[in-house]
Design a protein around this motif. Sequence first.
Motif, PDB file in Angstrom:
ATOM      1  N   ASP A   1      80.088  49.109  46.931  1.00 30.23           N
ATOM      2  CA  ASP A   1      79.396  48.004  46.081  1.00 30.23           C
ATOM      3  C   ASP A   1      80.103  47.911  44.699  1.00 30.23           C
ATOM      4  O   ASP A   1      79.664  47.228  43.829  1.00 30.23           O
TER       5      ASP A   1
ATOM      6  N   SER B   1      80.184  50.137  42.202  1.00 31.71           N
ATOM      7  CA  SER B   1      79.887  51.415  41.335  1.00 31.71           C
ATOM      8  C   SER B   1      80.908  52.442  41.276  1.00 31.71           C
ATOM      9  O   SER B   1      81.465  52.564  42.369  1.00 31.71           O
TER      10      SER B   1
ATOM     11  N   GLU C   1      81.052  56.587  41.094  1.00 30.06           N
ATOM     12  CA  GLU C   1      80.256  57.968  41.373  1.00 30.06           C
ATOM     13  C   GLU C   1      81.259  58.859  40.925  1.00 30.06           C
ATOM     14  O   GLU C   1      82.600  59.048  41.321  1.00 30.06           O
TER      15      GLU C   1
ATOM     16  N   LYS D   1      85.556  54.953  43.048  1.00 30.31           N
ATOM     17  CA  LYS D   1      84.799  53.600  43.289  1.00 30.31           C
ATOM     18  C   LYS D   1      84.131  53.455  44.793  1.00 30.31           C
ATOM     19  O   LYS D   1      84.801  53.697  45.638  1.00 30.31           O
TER      20      LYS D   1
END
Length: 426
Positions: A54, A56, A58, A51
Amino acid sequence: MEILTEKKQKTMLDNVIEQFNKTADSMNLNPNIRKILSITNNEIIIHFPVKMDDGSIEIFTGYRVQHNNALGPYKGGLRYHPTVDVDDAKALAMWMTWKTSLAGLPYGGAKGGIQIDPRNYSLGELERITRRFTFALGENIGPEYDIPAPDVNTNEQTMAWIADTFMSTKSPSERSNNKHVVTGKPVGSGGLEGRDRATGFGVYITLRLLFEGRKETLKGKKFIVQGFGNVGYWASKFLSEDGAILIAVQDAHATLINENGISVPNLYEHSKPRKGSVKGFEGAAEMEPEDFFGLECDFIIPAALGNQITEKNAEKIKSKVIAEGANGPTNNEGERILLANGVTIIPDILCNSGGVIGSYFEWLQNRNGELWPLDEVMVKIEKKLTEVFKKVESLVNEDQIDHRTAAYILAIKRIETAYIQRGIFP
C-alpha cells in the motif's frame, strides 16, 4: 511485604546452556575450550525498512547469531516467526554447532531470522522483506563463511530470493561461485533433489534404527505428531509407508484424533491450501489440546517449536519414545521427568539432523558443479545418519547414559579435539 510470583519458565537459551554445562562436567571438558564454547562468536541485529504493497513503510528486525566455526563455515536456518529474538537465535545457533559436529560435517553453527508473522504479508512483500534482509546482512553470510537454510516459515522460495540477492552483489564473473551461499534452494536453482524431505526422513530413519536395535519393526506402531509442516508431514509419510499408524496431530489451530489412523496423504492435501493448518480435516475429530501429549501411543514426534514438553505436561506422557523433530522441544525439567519414567528421547541434534546432512550434500553439489539423482541422495543421507546413530547408541550402552548426553559428548569432543590440535591464536 513479600510478593509471591509464579516461577518463570526457563527459556531455550537457559536449557541449552544447562545441557552444555552438564555435558562439560561429565566429560571434564578443557576449561579454556569450555569458556569459548559457552558464548557466541557474533550476534548481528539489523533493523531495516521495507515498502509495503500500500506504499507504507514498515521497519523489521532481523537476527543472525554465529556461535562457533572451529570445524568450518557457520551453518544454520533462518526462521520467520513473531517469537524470534536474539536469545532464541543464540540457543538455536549453539544447537547447530553440536548438530553439525555430531554429524561429522565440516561446519559450525549459526541461526537467525526475522521477527515477523509471514501470514500477515503478501508474497511480494515477503520477497522484498527477504531481499532487503539479505542485502543488510551483506558479507555476514557467504558460501565459505555462513550458509543459511530454511527453518520455521521459510522454504525453498525464500532461499532462492536470498541466493539471487546475494549473487547480484557480486561481479558477473563471481556470481556462479556464490550459488551455495544458502542451501534448501529449489532444484531448478541449484537445490538438491530430496532436500525438502531430508529432515523428516532423518526422523523416520532414527526411529527405525531405534526399534531395530530392540528387535522390533515400525509396523503397527501408533504415533502422534505435533506440527504438520515440512518435518511433521515427511516424517509421517515415511513412517506410515513403513506400517506405522498416525493417530493424532496437533498444530497451532487444531488438535485432531482418529484411533483407527489418520490418512497422511489426505491430511496433507487438506492442509496444503491452508498454509499447513490441519483444522477442519474430516478424517479425524477435534480433541482438547492439553490432552494431546498424554495420548496412548508408541512414540511422539514434537515437530513444531521449542519448549513444548515441560515439567507441566511431562508426567502425562505415556509413550516410551520421543523423537525430537523440532529444535529444543523438550526442556530440561521435562526431560528429567521423562528419563525418570523410562522414556527414551532421540535428541534433536541427532533426530532432525537429516536436514543439515542434506544441506551439506547440496553445498558440495554446488561447489563441485555436480547433479545427484534423488535415489542417490537418499542413500547418502541414510548411510550418514545410520553411522551417527550407531555411534550414539554405542556410547549410550557403553556408559549407561541417556541419548542426549551421549550425543552431546560426541559432538563437543570433536570440537575440543580441533581446538587442542590447532591451538588458540595468538
